[in-house]
Design a protein around this motif. Structure first.
Motif, mmCIF file in Angstrom:
data_model
loop_
_atom_site.group_PDB
_atom_site.id
_atom_site.type_symbol
_atom_site.label_atom_id
_atom_site.label_comp_id
_atom_site.label_asym_id
_atom_site.label_seq_id
_atom_site.Cartn_x
_atom_site.Cartn_y
_atom_site.Cartn_z
ATOM 1 N N VAL B 36 -22.582 -8.330 50.389
ATOM 2 C CA VAL B 36 -22.932 -7.086 51.082
ATOM 3 C C VAL B 36 -22.018 -6.879 52.282
ATOM 4 N N VAL B 37 -21.813 -7.977 53.051
ATOM 5 C CA VAL B 37 -20.940 -7.863 54.230
ATOM 6 C C VAL B 37 -19.532 -7.495 53.806
ATOM 7 N N PHE B 38 -19.058 -8.166 52.728
ATOM 8 C CA PHE B 38 -17.721 -7.885 52.208
ATOM 9 C C PHE B 38 -17.610 -6.409 51.803
ATOM 10 N N LEU B 44 -15.718 0.065 55.460
ATOM 11 C CA LEU B 44 -15.239 0.444 56.788
ATOM 12 C C LEU B 44 -13.724 0.418 56.833
ATOM 13 N N ALA B 45 -13.147 -0.617 56.233
ATOM 14 C CA ALA B 45 -11.702 -0.782 56.327
ATOM 15 C C ALA B 45 -10.976 0.276 55.513
ATOM 16 N N ARG B 46 -11.347 0.392 54.248
ATOM 17 C CA ARG B 46 -10.619 1.325 53.394
ATOM 18 C C ARG B 46 -11.205 2.714 53.439
ATOM 19 N N GLY B 47 -12.486 2.787 53.686
ATOM 20 C CA GLY B 47 -13.147 4.085 53.693
ATOM 21 C C GLY B 47 -13.250 4.605 52.289
ATOM 22 N N LEU B 48 -14.133 5.577 52.073
ATOM 23 C CA LEU B 48 -14.244 6.174 50.750
ATOM 24 C C LEU B 48 -13.140 7.205 50.609
ATOM 25 N N VAL B 183 -20.883 0.552 45.727
ATOM 26 C CA VAL B 183 -20.129 1.545 46.503
ATOM 27 C C VAL B 183 -18.957 0.870 47.218
ATOM 28 N N GLY B 184 -19.207 -0.333 47.754
ATOM 29 C CA GLY B 184 -18.157 -1.056 48.469
ATOM 30 C C GLY B 184 -16.998 -1.395 47.554
ATOM 31 N N PHE B 191 -10.495 4.488 43.901
ATOM 32 C CA PHE B 191 -10.618 5.738 43.161
ATOM 33 C C PHE B 191 -11.261 6.789 44.055
ATOM 34 N N GLU B 192 -11.005 8.069 43.702
ATOM 35 C CA GLU B 192 -11.632 9.140 44.477
ATOM 36 C C GLU B 192 -13.142 9.159 44.242
#
Lengths: 685, 365
Positions: B36-38, B44-48, B183-184, B191-192
């Motif tokens: 979950v943390v990963f 957060l890092a890559r964002g959607l 989602v992560g 992918f978009e």
């Protein structure tokens, strides 16, 4: 043990269901009948597969008021009127998520159509100057129509615009109403010319657009200029393209327009009230003169304070007039007349009611519909374009083909895997999947015929994903049967017992899936809906197939020698499933683990009755055969049994306790000892 | 292969071979938390990578393009608005999709013509779309609303079905875990995020619970009479249930994933960006994660919740004490141990005759 016919009954029900679905579609295709969609053996495709334009609109009020679902439905009705009128075929207009309106139009759409669709809808109230039937001027009857203002007197008894049909129909002698049948014989030029001659009152060859005298009020006939007359005479309200609506009418000028249903046309004075002056409208029942409520539906209007003042002025003026249409006012929604009631008396308090014509009173539905239209008009509504999407047909076709390819690959993989894992039971999986596919396809055909359902790409994806989810319930069932066999039940008992347990699991997990599908569907926006729909549909079909097909089929198959006998390739072989035999051997004796294994290897899945029958048959055959061959081939007939026996012996248990001489069903010449029925085999519980 | 596999299944079923899944529950919790943390870190890092439906903007599709390179699209866009960067992706065999910021009606026309020239096709082969910026927000709002309603309904239904809250809550926690991880990882793949992938995420809700329900059904069956006996603890009975359903879980997951994988394959390699690929990827990740969580997270969690109740804690203590007393340290739990008393054959010690007094007496007349 249930009789074969009772077991097969669900199968008959299923066959009947399939025949009913495909028969109905077949009859629909043969007779060419059309519900919302057209009956066909291929489902209707949505825009993303067929190509076309999709607009997503959100109605918004400028004042920030809430929009009810009634308003959205009304907006859809108005957009539908506009789209249908502009000659676009098969446009699909739906509300989504209760707030958005999705307009899906096959093929290319030009900007004018888009502008037309997205225009805001306004409501105005205008005094009626001229009213007549819907047709254009009849050039042959030019003389008669030279004085167009005289014509509408034919509609003298009109009380509301909605009854104009009845009036126009009976008024066969009135020139204007004859046109609809006569029109096709004249070219547009002839009509234009006739209208021009009729309209050009002063004969100067120019149509003036200035009133001859300055109009004193909104009901003044001076508003009917030569240009207005010309427009009016040319207008043919029988043609849908003239009833598109979406006209942003000039509030200070007279308006030439049609009624919404195309049964009459009007010249109206400048707008006197707008939608904002109306506070609300609702359906009610007329009160008789004694104050008793009758069962005659009417529409009750409530004006705002400002509107009430204006309305009082208008009604005072109109009620002074005695001859229709001078005492009528028209309610114009989106540029089309939705109602043109007669004013009987001045209404000072802002509380009015519209009752239907005395000859043809409102039905409840008509009154409700009018009230909804009025309420909608009371909102200053605009449409905000959320998205406008053009989908190319070639891309859609490609996506569909590739989607089918993916489905085919997925299906083959699932079938291959289930053969690998479940051997003979793979046939049951394949048959069930085929039945499920046939049912799903049939239901989609029926839905696209009767409900106008269209299959979209997310829908197709849902169907492909459903292959796996449907096959899941078979696996749950098969694994349950295997569990029961491992517990030591006979195969036929395992099928029954496994079913009662598997059914509960399948019901619970399908219920969860179904809830997910329903929640997704109800709140869906965009493509989510198509996916949720197919997912929900296949969940139900999964249940139907498992109940009506897979389980009855298993019950039938277990009676065959291949499955019921636990053949090595049937996937139900008790030996490879490591079936255990009850530890208690009866008569106070307990089996050792080695003995239990040996018992399994020798497992006889026949019931006591079958065993007796086999024994009797063997005895008869033995009697018939030569008595000398009786001792031949008893132990060598089953190598497994022998091996197990040796294992038992080498483990140091008394060999006599294992049942080594249990005869195989086919071994001839041995009369089994009666004690065979006492052996607590795998099948005896 | 199937033979060995079914032998494996037999051993797991009978308890001959057993993975101590419930016993190592702390390990699984740690792994799940780590995942979950990963996933959150990835998010957060890559964002959607939000699709055009959520950003708003204009989209052009060139069908039958002579080349699928992205340079012509950028040049075409520069001719209309030099400040923008075009997002170009290949769709299908020879179609190109170009996404830009929102363009006005005139610019859209100009862009269409420029693209038609750039890719050597007729102007009618270029389609244009416009997506308002609030459209995606509506989808998101509805999706979140749907999520909350679904969770509430399902928790109640599960609580009613299993007649205990511990199972409903455990399933819910596992479900949330699946959703976050899916989602992560989706964000990680890059992918978009389109409405199609949102569909995928929402479908995972149903699928995750489906798996969990199947496992919990067996757990419930095994532990129905666990308090009535004193040979196995609740955790052991539950662990046996998980082991007994492993084969079934593997089979249902493989069968569920195969069609999704074939969509993903076709979508990713033959079609390029689009509905099929987005749904398939989110489902693919989600199905694997939810299968794993139904075994390694949901059941251990359920046991943890269950053992908070005094009755179960006392029972566990009693069983362990009894076992210690009999000095029978090496215990294997078999399927026989969790059967109900009525089903179990317990005559492990031979009886002896207890004299005539023990026999039933005929009533005196």
């Amino acid at each position: 043990m249930a009789r074969r016919s009772t077991i097969a009954r669900p199968l008959y029900v299923l066959a009947l269901l399939l025949v009913a679905i495909y028969g109905a579609v077949g009859i629909g295709v043969a007779t060419g009948s059309s519900g919302v969609g057209k009956a066909s053996f291929t489902p209707a495709l949505a825009l993303d597969l067929e190509g076309g334009t999709q607009l997503i609109l959100t109605p918004r009020t400028t004042t920030g008021e809430d929009i009810t679902s009634d308003d959205v439905n009304q907006a859809i009705a108005i957009i539908r009127q506009r789209v249908d009128g502009s000659g676009v075929a098969e446009a699909e207009i739906t509300s989504q998520g209760g707030q958005n309106i999705v307009v899906a139009i096959p093929g290319e759409v030009d900007d004018t159509t888009v502008d037309l669709i997205t225009q805001s809808a306004q409501m105005r109230m205008r005094a009626v100057l001229i009213e007549s039937g819907p047709g254009t001027i009849d050039p042959a009857a030019l003389e008669a129509s030279e004085d167009p203002t005289a014509d509408p007197s034919a509609d003298a008894t009109a009380e509301a615009g909605t009854d104009a049909t009845a009036e126009a129909g009976t008024d066969a002698t009135a020139d204007a109403t004859e046109e609809p049948t006569a029109t096709p014989t004249y070219t547009q030029d002839q009509i234009d010319e006739a209208a021009f001659t009729a309209a050009d009152a002063d004969g100067d060859g120019v149509l003036s657009n200035t009133p001859a005298t300055t109009p004193t009020d909104a009901s003044d006939q001076a508003w009917v200029t030569e240009q207005v007359t010309y427009d009016y005479l040319r207008l043919d309200c029988t043609l849908p393209e003239n009833r598109i609506g979406g006209i942003d009418d000039d509030v200070d000028a007279p308006l030439v327009t049609c009624s919404q249903d195309g049964t009459s046309k009007y010249v109206l004075g400048p707008a006197e009230l707008t939608g904002q002056d109306l506070s609300s409208a609702q359906m009610g029942y007329k009160q008789s003169s004694t104050g008793m409520q009758t069962n005659q539906p009417i529409v009750q209007l409530t004006f705002t304070d400002e509107g009430a003042t204006k309305f009082a002025t208008v009604t005072t003026r109109l009620s002074a007039q005695t001859t229709p249409p001078a005492n009528q006012f028209a309610i114009v929604l989106d540029g089309l007349v939705i109602s043109a009631p007669t004013v009987n008396e001045p209404i000072p308090n802002g509380m009015a009611e519209i009752s239907g014509p005395t000859t043809n009173p409102f039905t409840r539905a008509e009154a409700t519909s009018l009230a909804n239209q009025l309420n909608f008009g009371a909102l200053p509504l605009t449409f905000e374009v959320q998205s406008q999407e053009q989908i190319s047909a070639t891309l859609g076709t490609e996506q569909l083909q590739r989607g089918m390819l993916a489905g085919a690959i997925g299906l083959i993989l699932v079938v291959a895997y289930s053969f690998l894992q479940y051997r003979g039971l793979g046939i049951v999986t394949v048959a069930s999947l085929v039945i499920a596919a046939a049912l799903t396809y049939g239901v989609i055909l029926v839905l696209s015929w009767t409900q106008g359902y269209r299959l979209s790409l997310p829908g197709v994806t849902g169907l492909i994903v459903a292959i796996g989810i449907t096959a899941d319930s078979f696996i749950v069932y098969f694994e349950r049967i295997r569990d029961e066999v491992r517990e030591g039940r006979s195969l036929s008992a395992a099928v029954e017992h496994g079913w009662t347990r598997a059914r509960r699991t399948i019901l619970a997990s399908d219920a969860v899936n179904f809830i997910a599908a329903i929640v997704l569907y109800l709140l869906a926006v965009g493509g989510v809906r198509g996916f949720a729909f197919t997912l929900g549909l296949t969940t139900i079909i999964d249940l139907v197939v498992v109940m009506l097909f897979t389980h009855p089929l298993m019950r039938l198959l277990i009676k065959t020698r291949f499955f019921g006998g636990g053949h090595k390739w049937s996937g139900l072989d008790p030996v490879s499933l490591g079936a255990s035999v009850a530890a208690y051997a009866g008569r106070g004796r307990v089996r050792t683990p080695v003995e239990r294994k040996a018992a399994v290897a020798n497992a006889d899945t026949r019931t006591i009755a079958q065993r007796k029958a086999d024994a009797e048959r063997a005895a008869r055959e033995a009697a018939a055969a030569d008595a000398t061959s009786t001792v031949a081939g008893t132990t060598a007939s089953d190598p497994d049994a022998t091996a197990a026996d040796q294992g038992a012996t080498s483990a140091g248990t008394e060999p006599a306790t294992a049942p080594p001489t249990e005869p195989s069903t086919k071994a001839p010449g041995v009369v089994p000892v009666p004690s065979a029925t006492d052996e607590p085999e795998g099948g005896s519980r | 292969m199937a033979g060995k596999f079914s032998q494996f299944g037999n051993d797991l079923y009978s308890g001959k071979r057993s993975f101590d899944i419930i016993g190592h529950r702390r390990r699984w919790y740690l792994i799940a938390c780590g995942l979950v943390v990963f996933s959150l870190a990835l998010l957060l890092a890559r964002g959607l990578n939000l699709g055009i439906e959520f950003r708003g903007g204009s989209e052009f599709t060139v069908s039958g393009a002579s080349t699928t390179a992205s340079e012509p699209a950028q040049e075409a866009l520069n001719s209309v608005d030099a400040n923008q960067v075009a997002r170009v992706s290949v769709v299908g065999g020879n179609s190109v999709r170009v996404q830009t910021e929102a363009l006005g009606a005139d610019d859209t026309e100009a862009m269409r013509d420029a693209l038609a020239v750039a890719y050597g096709v007729d102007a009618t082969q270029v389609t244009s779309s416009f997506v308002g910026p609030s459209w995606g927000q509506d989808v998101t709002a509805k999706a979140l609303q749907g999520l909350v309603i679904f969770l509430v309904i399902v928790t109640v239904v599960m609580a009613l079905y299993f007649r205990t809250w511990s199972m409903a809550i455990a399933a819910l926690v596992a479900l949330l875990h699946d959703l976050v991880v899916t989602v992560g990882l989706y964000a990680g793949v890059g992918f978009e995020v389109t409405p199609a992938s949102v569909i995928g995420f929402l479908t995972i809700l149903g699928y995750s619970l489906y798996d969990t329900v199947v496992v919990f059904d067996k757990v419930r069956e095994n532990t129905a009479h666990v308090l009535d006996q004193s040979r196995v603890t609740y955790a052991e009975a539950s662990n046996l249930a998980v082991n007994q359903t492993i084969v079934r879980s593997i089979n249902t997951s493989v069968v569920g994933i195969l069609p999704v994988a074939s969509i993903l394959f076709v979508g990713a390699f033959l079609l390029g960006a689009g509905t099929l690929r987005d749904i398939a990827l989110s489902l693919f990740i989600g199905m694997i994660v939810s299968t794993l969580s139904s075994i390694f997270l949901a059941s251990p969690l359920e046991t943890t919740f269950r053992l908070r109740r005094p009755a179960y804690r006392e029972h566990t203590a009693k069983v362990l004490a009894r076992r210690a007393a009999s000095a029978d340290a090496d215990v294997t739990i078999t399927s026989d141990d969790v059967r109900s008393e009525a089903d179990r054959v317990t005559a492990l010690l031979p009886g002896g005759h207890q004299g005539q007094a023990a026999q039933p007496k005929r009533k005196k007349r």
